[in-house]
Design an enzyme around this catalytic site. Structure first.
Site, PDB file in Angstrom:
ATOM      1  N   CYS A 152       3.182 -38.828  48.638  1.00 14.74           N
ATOM      2  CA  CYS A 152       2.910 -39.307  49.544  1.00 14.74           C
ATOM      3  C   CYS A 152       0.633 -39.837  49.596  1.00 14.74           C
ATOM      4  O   CYS A 152       0.068 -39.196  49.570  1.00 14.74           O
ATOM      5  CB  CYS A 152       2.588 -40.186  51.217  1.00 14.74           C
ATOM      6  SG  CYS A 152       1.787 -41.396  52.012  1.00 14.74           S
TER       7      CYS A 152
ATOM      8  N   ASP B 178      -2.190 -40.946  69.093  1.00 12.03           N
ATOM      9  CA  ASP B 178      -1.901 -39.538  67.730  1.00 12.03           C
ATOM     10  C   ASP B 178      -2.750 -38.619  67.715  1.00 12.03           C
ATOM     11  O   ASP B 178      -3.497 -38.168  66.842  1.00 12.03           O
ATOM     12  CB  ASP B 178      -2.513 -40.947  66.463  1.00 12.03           C
ATOM     13  CG  ASP B 178      -2.448 -40.211  65.064  1.00 12.03           C
ATOM     14  OD1 ASP B 178      -1.225 -39.213  65.124  1.00 12.03           O
ATOM     15  OD2 ASP B 178      -3.500 -40.418  64.419  1.00 12.03           O
TER      16      ASP B 178
ATOM     17  N   VAL C  51       4.815 -49.055  61.374  1.00 12.60           N
ATOM     18  CA  VAL C  51       5.460 -50.197  62.917  1.00 12.60           C
ATOM     19  C   VAL C  51       4.740 -51.449  62.827  1.00 12.60           C
ATOM     20  O   VAL C  51       3.419 -51.557  62.495  1.00 12.60           O
ATOM     21  CB  VAL C  51       4.952 -49.968  64.696  1.00 12.60           C
ATOM     22  CG1 VAL C  51       4.627 -50.925  65.361  1.00 12.60           C
ATOM     23  CG2 VAL C  51       5.689 -48.450  64.974  1.00 12.60           C
TER      24      VAL C  51
ATOM     25  N   LEU D  43      -1.626 -47.128  67.887  1.00 13.91           N
ATOM     26  CA  LEU D  43      -0.531 -46.979  68.892  1.00 13.91           C
ATOM     27  C   LEU D  43      -1.889 -46.050  69.867  1.00 13.91           C
ATOM     28  O   LEU D  43      -2.037 -45.529  69.115  1.00 13.91           O
ATOM     29  CB  LEU D  43       1.019 -46.823  68.314  1.00 13.91           C
ATOM     30  CG  LEU D  43       1.715 -47.644  66.945  1.00 13.91           C
ATOM     31  CD1 LEU D  43       2.607 -47.108  67.183  1.00 13.91           C
ATOM     32  CD2 LEU D  43       1.072 -48.741  67.834  1.00 13.91           C
TER      33      LEU D  43
END
EC number: 1.17.99.6
Length: 311
Positions: A211, A131, A155, A166
């Site tokens: 968001c 990231d 994910v 991740l």
């Protein structure tokens, strides 16, 4: 020449280092479709003020490492079973930020993995990200079989739901790839229906500018947009609504074995009142080595006050 021995040893080493899932993706397969989707998303302005999402390197992995042939993709489960109190006096912090900064934890493990990969032979190169670079980490995770990109943009893995961080190691080794993961959201639309601001404009498409997580973490303005401020529902740092309602998370989430992800005591149930008046010094003490340091003290105060004003 692809060697399954190298691939198996790399996977074994990744698991030994504490990663919970590992998969391999080849770079020589076409990525035109993913690039087109990213460009279409950018063309709609759905990235908000996140200008780094338009970095051209994000659409071409070789721009980050010209000699890359394979990606070793890893995932680590961060779920802890603690629950937030339901009373409206409490502020809500996303689970990803409850404990120690995940960047620090992943980078430490990825560095060891990358160093080990390089040590396996002369001329082997490896570069890691978590990231932190212009890498479409979710796309590569799906291609490596880690999980699938869900309708809410996260994910999802079969074993841990979407409560995973991740990372990836890029290497010039030509490894044996895993099969890409198939999509298993089916006809479920719970995440879309649960989002109070309508940020998931259609399945698999998230408008960051609508968001709650984006606005509480990335928006540097003195005041939040009214349509966001009026729908915060207690969130001051990120938002887990679309993950909390996901059936995969409700059924398959399991506690992590990574002690650093255990919540700092003050992160599960802070009150809006205390965060609305938190001093810079107290912010600095409370969020030491935390991913939440990206949310500056004035932003945290703004988010808490917006909740109080619109409650």
């Amino acid at each position: 020449m692809k060697t399954s021995t190298n691939s198996d040893r790399i996977k074994q080493k990744s698991l030994e280092l504490g990663f919970h899932k590992v998969g391999i993706a080849l770079v020589d397969e076409g990525t035109d479709q993913e690039s087109q989707r990213l460009q279409a998303w950018l063309d709609k302005g759905y990235q908000g003020d996140m200008g780094w999402m338009a970095n051209p390197k994000r659409q071409d992995i070789r721009a980050s490492m010209p000699e890359v042939k394979s990606l070793i993709c890893v995932a680590i489960n961060y779920y802890t079973p603690h629950q937030r109190p339901e009373s409206s006096e409490y502020a809500k912090i996303s689970r990803y930020g409850w404990g120690r900064d995940y960047h620090k934890i992943l980078h430490k493990k990825l560095k060891v993995l990358a160093d080990w990969v390089r040590s396996q032979g002369e001329g082997i190169e490896a570069r890691y990200y978590a990231d932190t670079g212009p890498i479409q980490d979710k796309v590569w995770a799906q291609r490596a079989g880690i999980g699938w990109i869900a309708k809410n943009g996260n994910v999802i893995s079969r074993e841990y739901g979407s409560w995973v961080f991740l990372g990836e190691v890029l290497t010039n080794l030509e490894l044996v790839p895993d099969s890409g993961h198939t999509q298993h959201c089916g006809t479920c639309t719970r995440c879309i229906e649960a989002c109070p601001t309508g940020a998931i404009t259609e399945p698999f498409v998230v408008n960051a500018d609508r968001c709650i997580a984006y606005h509480t973490i990335e928006n540097r303005a003195e005041k939040l947009p009214d349509e966001i401020a009026s729908n915060l529902q207690g969130w001051v740092a990120g938002c887990d609504i679309c993950q909390d309602v996901c059936p995969w998370n409700q059924r398959f989430a399991k506690p992590t074995d990574v002690a650093e992800f255990e919540p700092y005591p003050e992160n599960i149930a802070p009150t809006l009142a205390e965060l609305a008046e938190i001093s810079d010094e107290e912010w600095n003490r409370r969020f030491t080595a935390s991913a939440l340091r990206r949310i500056k003290p004035e932003m945290l105060r703004r988010n808490a006050i917006a909740n109080q004003t619109n409650s």
